[in-house]
Design a protein around this motif. Structure first.
Motif, PDB file in Angstrom:
ATOM      1  N   VAL A   1      26.120  27.946  -7.480  1.00 47.32           N
ATOM      2  CA  VAL A   1      24.962  28.300  -6.645  1.00 47.32           C
ATOM      3  C   VAL A   1      23.680  28.090  -7.440  1.00 47.32           C
ATOM      4  CG1 VAL A   1      23.773  30.212  -5.484  1.00 47.32           C
ATOM      5  CG2 VAL A   1      26.230  29.881  -5.154  1.00 47.32           C
ATOM      6  N   SER A   2      23.687  28.525  -8.687  1.00 52.33           N
ATOM      7  CA  SER A   2      22.528  28.360  -9.560  1.00 52.33           C
ATOM      8  C   SER A   2      22.200  26.881  -9.767  1.00 52.33           C
ATOM      9  CB  SER A   2      22.799  29.032 -10.905  1.00 52.33           C
ATOM     10  OG  SER A   2      21.744  28.801 -11.788  1.00 52.33           O
TER      11      SER A   2
ATOM     12  N   PHE B   1      24.418  34.467  -4.255  1.00 45.98           N
ATOM     13  CA  PHE B   1      25.848  34.272  -4.528  1.00 45.98           C
ATOM     14  C   PHE B   1      26.674  35.381  -3.885  1.00 45.98           C
ATOM     15  CE2 PHE B   1      29.165  35.845  -7.467  1.00 45.98           C
ATOM     16  CZ  PHE B   1      30.131  34.887  -7.213  1.00 45.98           C
ATOM     17  N   ARG B   2      26.224  36.637  -4.065  1.00 49.36           N
ATOM     18  CA  ARG B   2      26.939  37.774  -3.481  1.00 49.36           C
ATOM     19  C   ARG B   2      27.004  37.668  -1.962  1.00 49.36           C
ATOM     20  NH1 ARG B   2      24.033  41.725  -6.188  1.00 49.36           N
ATOM     21  NH2 ARG B   2      23.045  42.222  -4.225  1.00 49.36           N
TER      22      ARG B   2
ATOM     23  N   ASP C   1      32.136  35.191   3.098  1.00 49.87           N
ATOM     24  CA  ASP C   1      33.161  34.153   2.978  1.00 49.87           C
ATOM     25  C   ASP C   1      32.635  32.785   3.419  1.00 49.87           C
ATOM     26  OD1 ASP C   1      35.705  33.326   2.198  1.00 49.87           O
ATOM     27  OD2 ASP C   1      36.447  33.398   4.266  1.00 49.87           O
ATOM     28  N   ILE C   2      31.446  32.448   2.917  1.00 45.68           N
ATOM     29  CA  ILE C   2      30.844  31.157   3.241  1.00 45.68           C
ATOM     30  C   ILE C   2      31.243  30.163   2.157  1.00 45.68           C
ATOM     31  CG2 ILE C   2      28.661  29.910   3.510  1.00 45.68           C
ATOM     32  CD1 ILE C   2      27.542  32.610   4.587  1.00 45.68           C
TER      33      ILE C   2
ATOM     34  N   LYS D   1      18.799  31.808   2.296  1.00 45.19           N
ATOM     35  CA  LYS D   1      19.176  33.123   1.757  1.00 45.19           C
ATOM     36  C   LYS D   1      18.517  33.379   0.411  1.00 45.19           C
ATOM     37  CE  LYS D   1      21.014  34.984   4.995  1.00 45.19           C
ATOM     38  NZ  LYS D   1      20.348  36.154   5.547  1.00 45.19           N
ATOM     39  N   TYR D   2      18.353  32.340  -0.386  1.00 38.27           N
ATOM     40  CA  TYR D   2      17.664  32.521  -1.672  1.00 38.27           C
ATOM     41  C   TYR D   2      16.220  32.943  -1.434  1.00 38.27           C
ATOM     42  CZ  TYR D   2      15.751  31.756  -6.292  1.00 38.27           C
ATOM     43  OH  TYR D   2      15.121  31.929  -7.500  1.00 38.27           O
ATOM     44  N   ILE D   3      15.579  32.327  -0.441  1.00 37.55           N
ATOM     45  CA  ILE D   3      14.195  32.693  -0.119  1.00 37.55           C
ATOM     46  C   ILE D   3      14.151  34.140   0.388  1.00 37.55           C
ATOM     47  CG2 ILE D   3      12.287  32.232   1.476  1.00 37.55           C
ATOM     48  CD1 ILE D   3      13.149  29.231   1.282  1.00 37.55           C
ATOM     49  N   ASP D   4      15.112  34.536   1.237  1.00 36.89           N
ATOM     50  CA  ASP D   4      15.143  35.896   1.794  1.00 36.89           C
ATOM     51  C   ASP D   4      15.498  36.945   0.743  1.00 36.89           C
ATOM     52  OD1 ASP D   4      14.584  34.839   4.260  1.00 36.89           O
ATOM     53  OD2 ASP D   4      16.639  35.005   5.023  1.00 36.89           O
ATOM     54  N   LEU D   5      16.529  36.685  -0.055  1.00 33.88           N
ATOM     55  CA  LEU D   5      17.061  37.696  -0.971  1.00 33.88           C
ATOM     56  C   LEU D   5      16.363  37.719  -2.328  1.00 33.88           C
ATOM     57  CD1 LEU D   5      20.827  37.201  -0.101  1.00 33.88           C
ATOM     58  CD2 LEU D   5      19.286  38.993   0.736  1.00 33.88           C
ATOM     59  N   GLY D   6      15.841  36.603  -2.775  1.00 30.78           N
ATOM     60  CA  GLY D   6      15.018  36.606  -3.971  1.00 30.78           C
ATOM     61  C   GLY D   6      15.700  36.406  -5.305  1.00 30.78           C
ATOM     62  N   SER D   7      17.026  36.343  -5.346  1.00 27.39           N
ATOM     63  CA  SER D   7      17.669  36.096  -6.633  1.00 27.39           C
ATOM     64  C   SER D   7      18.932  35.268  -6.445  1.00 27.39           C
ATOM     65  CB  SER D   7      18.016  37.409  -7.353  1.00 27.39           C
ATOM     66  OG  SER D   7      19.165  38.005  -6.795  1.00 27.39           O
ATOM     67  N   ILE D   8      19.295  34.573  -7.504  1.00 24.47           N
ATOM     68  CA  ILE D   8      20.485  33.728  -7.467  1.00 24.47           C
ATOM     69  C   ILE D   8      21.725  34.589  -7.279  1.00 24.47           C
ATOM     70  CG2 ILE D   8      21.936  32.196  -8.862  1.00 24.47           C
ATOM     71  CD1 ILE D   8      19.276  31.100 -10.066  1.00 24.47           C
TER      72      ILE D   8
END
Length: 181
Positions: free
Chosen positions: A104-105, A71-72, A78-79, A60-67
């Motif tokens: 997460v960071s 996190f969101r 609800d993971i 998800k970090y690779i897909d979404l691009g930000s920490i």
């Protein structure tokens, strides 16, 4: 004991700790997604759900691009992450917890997930410690790490992916030299 004896003992202990770290054998506790094996080395968590949750976090970090976006996503869906507490009554037993943004960071910035052993990422600033500062620990740049052993144990991502994630996180900071997220 005299001050000289205490100083000598502290130096010997610090050198012993550094020698063990240079061999890649100094582990205080295993990060989330890993367990300390009987031989003292790190191994991937035996629980498949724990491993999948960590893989999902990195994907998800690779897909979404930000920490923050990662996190969101984890919060909205609800993971939870499987954590094995290092102290308390449920020490070593698997607990599922909702991750915080800081957590997460910390996972995304930790080179352990790329299979690397490190020592000296957070050195103690002795001057600040003696001055009574609240935070005597500082974040050291990679060039200042005392030990970096790549491919020491199994990783969730490659070393190249870790470096890309690290650079992306640096670029996402809003400064005069970076574009921000």
């Amino acid at each position: 004991m005299s001050e000289v004896e205490l100083h000598t003992m502290r130096n010997r202990l610090e050198h012993g700790k550094l020698n063990k770290a240079q061999r890649g054998e100094l582990f205080l506790h295993a990060p989330v997604g890993y367990v300390k094996a009987a031989d003292g080395k790190l191994a991937l968590d035996p629980d498949e759900q724990v491993r999948e949750a960590i893989h999902l976090l990195f994907d998800k970090y690779i897909d979404l691009g930000s920490i923050h976006a990662t996190f969101r996503y984890l919060r909205e869906h609800d993971i939870k992450l499987g954590i094995r507490p290092i102290s308390g009554p449920s020490r070593g037993q698997l607990e599922w917890r909702t991750p915080s943004r800081v957590f997460v960071s910390a996972i995304l910035r930790n080179p352990t997930y790329a299979g690397a052993y490190t020592y000296g990422r957070f050195p103690v600033d002795r001057k600040r410690q003696h001055a009574g500062a609240k935070r005597a620990i500082r974040f050291a740049p990679m060039e200042e790490w005392q030990v970096l052993l790549q491919n020491k144990f199994p990783g969730y991502i490659s070393w190249e992916q870790y470096l890309e994630n690290r650079e992306r996180a640096r670029q996402n900071r809003t400064t005069m030299t970076t574009r921000g997220s």
